[in-house]
Design a protein around this motif. Structure first.
Motif, mmCIF file in Angstrom:
data_model
loop_
_atom_site.group_PDB
_atom_site.id
_atom_site.type_symbol
_atom_site.label_atom_id
_atom_site.label_comp_id
_atom_site.label_asym_id
_atom_site.label_seq_id
_atom_site.Cartn_x
_atom_site.Cartn_y
_atom_site.Cartn_z
ATOM 1 N N UNK A 1 9.873 -1.059 -1.371
ATOM 2 C CA UNK A 1 8.619 -0.332 -1.418
ATOM 3 C C UNK A 1 8.588 0.513 -2.685
ATOM 4 N N UNK A 2 7.845 0.072 -3.659
ATOM 5 C CA UNK A 2 7.899 0.773 -4.936
ATOM 6 C C UNK A 2 6.542 1.384 -5.266
ATOM 7 N N UNK A 3 6.545 2.698 -5.404
ATOM 8 C CA UNK A 3 5.301 3.434 -5.676
ATOM 9 C C UNK A 3 4.639 2.978 -6.962
ATOM 10 N N UNK A 4 5.465 2.647 -7.967
ATOM 11 C CA UNK A 4 4.869 2.403 -9.279
ATOM 12 C C UNK A 4 3.949 1.180 -9.313
ATOM 13 N N UNK A 5 4.022 0.327 -8.260
ATOM 14 C CA UNK A 5 3.068 -0.781 -8.203
ATOM 15 C C UNK A 5 1.645 -0.272 -7.928
ATOM 16 N N UNK A 6 1.561 0.889 -7.338
ATOM 17 C CA UNK A 6 0.261 1.393 -6.878
ATOM 18 C C UNK A 6 -0.213 2.658 -7.594
ATOM 19 N N UNK A 7 0.733 3.463 -8.063
ATOM 20 C CA UNK A 7 0.346 4.736 -8.682
ATOM 21 C C UNK A 7 1.309 5.028 -9.820
ATOM 22 N N UNK A 8 0.775 5.618 -10.890
ATOM 23 C CA UNK A 8 1.683 5.930 -11.994
ATOM 24 C C UNK A 8 2.385 7.251 -11.713
ATOM 25 N N UNK A 9 3.358 7.551 -12.534
ATOM 26 C CA UNK A 9 4.174 8.754 -12.343
ATOM 27 C C UNK A 9 3.318 9.996 -12.153
ATOM 28 N N UNK A 10 3.627 10.748 -11.127
ATOM 29 C CA UNK A 10 2.906 12.001 -10.918
ATOM 30 C C UNK A 10 1.643 11.850 -10.078
ATOM 31 N N UNK A 11 1.140 10.622 -9.937
ATOM 32 C CA UNK A 11 -0.058 10.457 -9.102
ATOM 33 C C UNK A 11 0.328 10.489 -7.621
ATOM 34 N N UNK A 12 -0.558 11.040 -6.817
ATOM 35 C CA UNK A 12 -0.331 11.078 -5.372
ATOM 36 C C UNK A 12 -1.011 9.848 -4.730
ATOM 37 N N UNK A 13 -0.532 9.501 -3.528
ATOM 38 C CA UNK A 13 -1.098 8.323 -2.839
ATOM 39 C C UNK A 13 -1.641 8.728 -1.463
ATOM 40 N N UNK A 14 -2.941 8.463 -1.264
ATOM 41 C CA UNK A 14 -3.535 8.641 0.071
ATOM 42 C C UNK A 14 -3.662 7.248 0.702
ATOM 43 N N UNK A 15 -3.503 7.180 2.031
ATOM 44 C CA UNK A 15 -3.589 5.873 2.715
ATOM 45 C C UNK A 15 -4.510 5.985 3.943
ATOM 46 N N UNK A 16 -5.284 4.932 4.154
ATOM 47 C CA UNK A 16 -6.071 4.805 5.385
ATOM 48 C C UNK A 16 -5.794 3.418 5.971
ATOM 49 N N UNK A 17 -5.525 3.366 7.261
ATOM 50 C CA UNK A 17 -5.314 2.084 7.950
ATOM 51 C C UNK A 17 -6.279 2.028 9.132
ATOM 52 N N UNK A 18 -7.075 0.970 9.215
ATOM 53 C CA UNK A 18 -7.930 0.812 10.402
ATOM 54 C C UNK A 18 -8.492 -0.604 10.454
ATOM 55 N N UNK A 19 -9.316 -0.828 11.491
ATOM 56 C CA UNK A 19 -9.971 -2.135 11.600
ATOM 57 C C UNK A 19 -11.382 -2.096 11.017
ATOM 58 N N UNK A 20 -11.679 -1.097 10.224
ATOM 59 C CA UNK A 20 -12.938 -1.008 9.459
ATOM 60 C C UNK A 20 -14.178 -1.214 10.323
ATOM 61 N N UNK A 21 -14.114 -0.613 11.525
ATOM 62 C CA UNK A 21 -15.332 -0.616 12.336
ATOM 63 C C UNK A 21 -16.060 0.700 12.086
ATOM 64 N N UNK A 22 -17.370 0.736 12.439
ATOM 65 C CA UNK A 22 -18.189 1.917 12.126
ATOM 66 C C UNK A 22 -17.554 3.201 12.668
ATOM 67 N N UNK A 23 -16.895 3.093 13.848
ATOM 68 C CA UNK A 23 -16.317 4.270 14.499
ATOM 69 C C UNK A 23 -15.235 4.938 13.619
ATOM 70 N N UNK A 24 -14.677 4.194 12.682
ATOM 71 C CA UNK A 24 -13.595 4.736 11.829
ATOM 72 C C UNK A 24 -14.139 5.540 10.646
ATOM 73 N N UNK A 25 -15.452 5.428 10.367
ATOM 74 C CA UNK A 25 -16.086 6.184 9.270
ATOM 75 C C UNK A 25 -15.302 6.028 7.953
ATOM 76 N N UNK A 26 -15.075 4.795 7.567
ATOM 77 C CA UNK A 26 -14.285 4.552 6.345
ATOM 78 C C UNK A 26 -15.035 5.073 5.113
ATOM 79 N N UNK A 27 -16.371 5.156 5.211
ATOM 80 C CA UNK A 27 -17.123 5.721 4.079
ATOM 81 C C UNK A 27 -16.682 7.167 3.806
ATOM 82 N N UNK A 28 -16.362 7.899 4.884
ATOM 83 C CA UNK A 28 -15.875 9.278 4.689
ATOM 84 C C UNK A 28 -14.531 9.291 3.952
ATOM 85 N N UNK A 29 -13.719 8.255 4.194
ATOM 86 C CA UNK A 29 -12.433 8.165 3.482
ATOM 87 C C UNK A 29 -12.719 8.140 1.972
#
Ligand code: GMT
Length: 383
Positions: free
Chosen positions: A190-218
């Motif tokens: 699991x290597x961070x540098x594939x997703x974010x460069x040095x010093x960048x923070x990573x936020x994650x959301x996991x769901x089934x992308x139904x309206x109830x999850x309000x992914x737009x708010x993410x």
């Protein structure tokens, strides 16, 4: 014990909980038979105590809708009889509880007394269940269950408020197997540098992308966060809201900072590189995705709806906001992501809270319930 477990096999919390429960029961020596229309996606290995029985529904030109519930009830009768099941445990009330009730009645006529337990997971009560087209059947099958459990105190109260039933409902919370989370990335997979460069923070959301999850708010929260803290957003999952999300990320001009990974069978590795999990759901009976993130040492920004406050503790494991209050969620996310010492403290506290939901604490509660229900059924038959 010989236990039949019925669940939805697709991506979704109730199927995950049912599958992980079955796997843990099998490890303890119980014989566990999964019954569903396809193999549950987390049932990715077998041992000598795990079995899978597929329900297939014949098609016929007359059927505009295939009668899955009847096919499931028939399969339950067959498996219960021929595998000598002691009990059925159905996850998600619709249509599993009514199918189990039908199977129980058929079996009783043939001299087999097989009790069934219904576990309520959330939308089976709070969204779909309250729909008038299902309500009488759900209420009846809940009341006729030999035992009913709910995955949070909030869901238990919602069930009482919506169904006005006096059926006893035991709260047995969802769980994680903490052993599976420890040392997940020791092999540098699991290597961070594939997703974010040095010093960048990573936020994650996991769901089934139904309206109830309000992914737009993410996306709206992330848009505010990235203007203050260099960061990336990882989205895991797929579902009906995916097209809206893609449109919004273009409008906000955030697509270049977002990695959309689609469905991932087991998100542990990706969770292990995250700093902050976000779950802004409209309603959430428990929030298993948040607990899985906490087990991977991620604090959580969530709404304060349903069972989420039972998992995400305000000011300890993360922060809670009113549904739709993206400014409040963003302010809390920025507070955590811009202060490394505070973030480290919250990561530790999130993990400590996740430990309280370890399967070692929860599995015995299901075993006690199974034994109680089986004993009670035998007593009724003998008397
Ligand atoms: O909404 C989902 O993500 C799917 C749904 C399900 O049944 O698969 O999730 C519900 O059950 C999960 C497992 O008990 C809970 O962690 C989720 O909070 C609950 N979802 C909702 O209440 C919206």
């Amino acid at each position: 014990m010989k236990i039949g477990i019925v669940c939805y096999p697709t991506f979704g919390g109730s199927g995950v909980v049912a599958t992980e429960l079955g796997k843990a029961l099998a490890m303890k020596g119980h014989k566990v038979h999964f019954i569903s229309y396809s193999q549950p996606f987390r049932l990715n290995y077998f041992n000598e105590n795990l079995f899978y029985h597929e329900v297939s529904v014949s098609n016929y030109p007359l059927f505009e809708y295939q009668p899955y519930e009847s096919a499931l009830a028939s399969k339950l009768v067959d498996v219960a009889k021929h595998e000598g099941l002691d009990l059925l445990h159905v996850h998600y009330a619709i249509p599993h509880a009514s199918a189990a009730l039908m199977a129980k009645q058929i079996l009783a006529k043939q001299g087999y007394n097989i009790p069934f337990i219904t576990t309520l997971h959330g939308t089976d009560i709070t969204l779909v269940g309250r729909d008038a087209s299902f309500e009488p059947v759900i209420r009846f099958s809940i009341e006729e269950s030999d035992a009913v459990t709910a995955v949070s105190e909030s869901l238990r109260q919602d069930t009482y408020n919506i169904f006005k039933t006096d059926k006893a409902i035991e709260v047995i919370p969802n769980f994680i197997n903490i052993e599976e989370y420890n040392g997940i990335c020791d092999n540098h997979k699991c290597q961070r540098h594939h997703y974010a460069s040095n010093g960048e923070k990573i936020m994650i959301h996991v769901s089934n992308f139904r309206a109830v999850k309000r992914v737009e708010d993410v996306l709206r929260v992330f848009d505010k966060v990235r203007k203050k803290v260099p960061s990336k957003l990882i989205l895991v999952g797929d579902g009906p809201e995916r097209a809206n999300i893609e449109k919004l990320c273009r409008e906000l001009d955030t697509c270049k900072d977002i990695h959309s990974l689609g469905k991932i069978v087991d998100p542990k590795e990706i969770l292990s590189i995250g700093d902050l999990f976000i779950l802004p759901s409209e309603t959430e009976s428990f929030g298993l995705a948040a607990l899985e993130a906490m087990a991977m040492k991620m604090p959580v920004i969530s709404t304060n709806t349903g069972g989420l406050p039972e998992v995400n503790e305000e000011g300890i494991t993360g922060f809670l906001s009113n549904v739709g209050d993206v400014d409040h969620m963003a302010a809390n996310a920025i507070k955590l992501l811009s202060n490394n010492a505070l973030l480290a403290q919250f990561k530790k506290q999130a993990y400590e809270k996740a430990l309280t939901f370890d399967i070692q604490n929860i599995l015995p509660r299901y075993e006690i319930l199974y034994n109680t229900v089986i004993r009670a059924t035998k007593k009724v038959v003998l008397s």
